[in-house]
Design an enzyme around this catalytic site. Structure first.
Site, PDB file in Angstrom:
ATOM      1  N   SER A 186      26.902  44.468  35.634  1.00 25.29           N
ATOM      2  CA  SER A 186      28.280  44.915  35.506  1.00 25.29           C
ATOM      3  C   SER A 186      28.358  46.112  34.557  1.00 25.29           C
ATOM      4  CB  SER A 186      29.155  43.745  35.043  1.00 25.29           C
ATOM      5  OG  SER A 186      30.524  44.028  35.209  1.00 25.29           O
TER       6      SER A 186
ATOM      7  N   ASP B  60      32.382  39.034  45.186  1.00 22.04           N
ATOM      8  CA  ASP B  60      32.697  39.439  43.814  1.00 22.04           C
ATOM      9  C   ASP B  60      34.154  39.921  43.767  1.00 22.04           C
ATOM     10  OD1 ASP B  60      32.912  40.869  41.367  1.00 22.04           O
ATOM     11  OD2 ASP B  60      30.756  41.268  41.373  1.00 22.04           O
TER      12      ASP B  60
ATOM     13  N   HIS C 245      30.542  37.267  40.818  1.00 18.72           N
ATOM     14  CA  HIS C 245      30.137  38.142  39.710  1.00 18.72           C
ATOM     15  C   HIS C 245      29.399  37.381  38.605  1.00 18.72           C
ATOM     16  CE1 HIS C 245      30.536  42.131  37.931  1.00 18.72           C
ATOM     17  NE2 HIS C 245      30.919  41.608  36.782  1.00 18.72           N
TER      18      HIS C 245
END
Length: 281
Positions: free
Chosen positions: A150, A226, A259
């Site tokens: 991320s 996600d 995620h």
């Protein structure tokens, strides 16, 4: 630099440690984790730096990333730093939001007050931390790789694009690929760097590739389920930039994955093996 050992535990024949030191870059105490696989006396091993995402510390990947078995098998040292400076004097987001300030250093060197004094994560990751690792652990600094998740995927991509001669392997899990174009990145880059778009572009993987920066190779895994994909991550922008520039890249959409570290841990061993192949002596 004095290194304080906070903990060590034997795992997969190697040692999982947590360490702390006083950083000259951030002006704060910084904590990081290192896993050193079992090895012969005098042997040096390749090293993989893992940069974590928003809200995380060194502990998230250490506790949930499931990297040790693969690192032990491939004999790769795994280094996991914190995501920002921390301490009573370190400024935070004015509204206490998770996406800026503490836990959200975005791997840049801030130029704007009041953040410029402590938020120097780019220099910390590029210079201070590698020097500390080289001085204290059995690593071969000619064989470095970098990865992240991320915000940390953004950091891994941009730092590698600025240092292609250093990193022989680069990968990312669900990275923020074009922070100049998404809310997380616009808030962070504006807050740390001000309104100069040219400064932002130096910390934007898509912009760097479009302007000529290159990597030897690239592996990206992105979860198809996600919930940040469309607004914050926008993986398709990286795919398009790599295709147009002729940048070698394997960018995979993984159906059904979100995620979280359930996603990261699923593909972590494969990423480590991919790095190990490129970090062989």
């Amino acid at each position: 630099m004095t290194l304080e050992t906070l903990s060590t535990n034997k795992a997969y024949g190697g040692v999982q440690g947590v360490y702390r030191h006083t950083s000259s870059e951030t002006g704060t105490a910084m904590t990081f984790a290192v896993f050193v696989p079992e090895h012969e006396p005098g042997e040096t091993l390749p090293v993989l730096f893992y940069l974590s995402g928003l809200t995380c510390t060194h502990a998230n990947v250490m506790e949930k990333g499931e990297y040790r078995a693969a690192c032990a098998a491939e004999k790769v040292v795994f280094v996991a730093p914190d995501t920002s400076p921390r301490g009573e004097d370190v400024p935070d987001d004015a509204e206490g939001k998770y996406d800026f300030g503490l836990g959200a250093g975005f791997y840049v060197d801030a130029t704007q007050a009041p953040f410029a004094t402590h938020y120097r994560m780019k220099s910390y990751i590029e210079q201070e931390l590698p020097a500390l690792i080289a001085a204290n652990f059995p690593v071969d600094m000619a064989r470095q790789g970098i990865t992240g998740h991320s915000m940390g995927g953004h950091g891994a991509l941009t730092i590698a694009l600025h240092n292609p001669e250093r990193f022989r392997s680069v990968s990312a899990f669900a990275p923020i690929v074009a922070p100049s174009q998404v809310p997380w990145g616009q808030k962070a880059l504006g807050g740390y760097l001000g309104d100069d778009a040219s400064a932002w572009a130096q910390h934007d993987a898509v912009a760097l590739i479009e302007s000529g920066a290159r990597l030897p190779d690239l592996l990206v895994d992105q979860g198809g389920a996600d919930n940040f994909l469309e607004q914050e991550l926008r993986t398709h922008l990286l795919e398009a930039a790599c295709a147009k520039a002729g940048q070698p890249a394997t960018i995979r959409m993984q159906p059904g994955y979100d995620h979280s570290y359930y996603f990261i841990s699923t593909f972590m061993a494969e990423h480590i093996r991919w790095h190990a192949e490129r970090l062989k002596a």
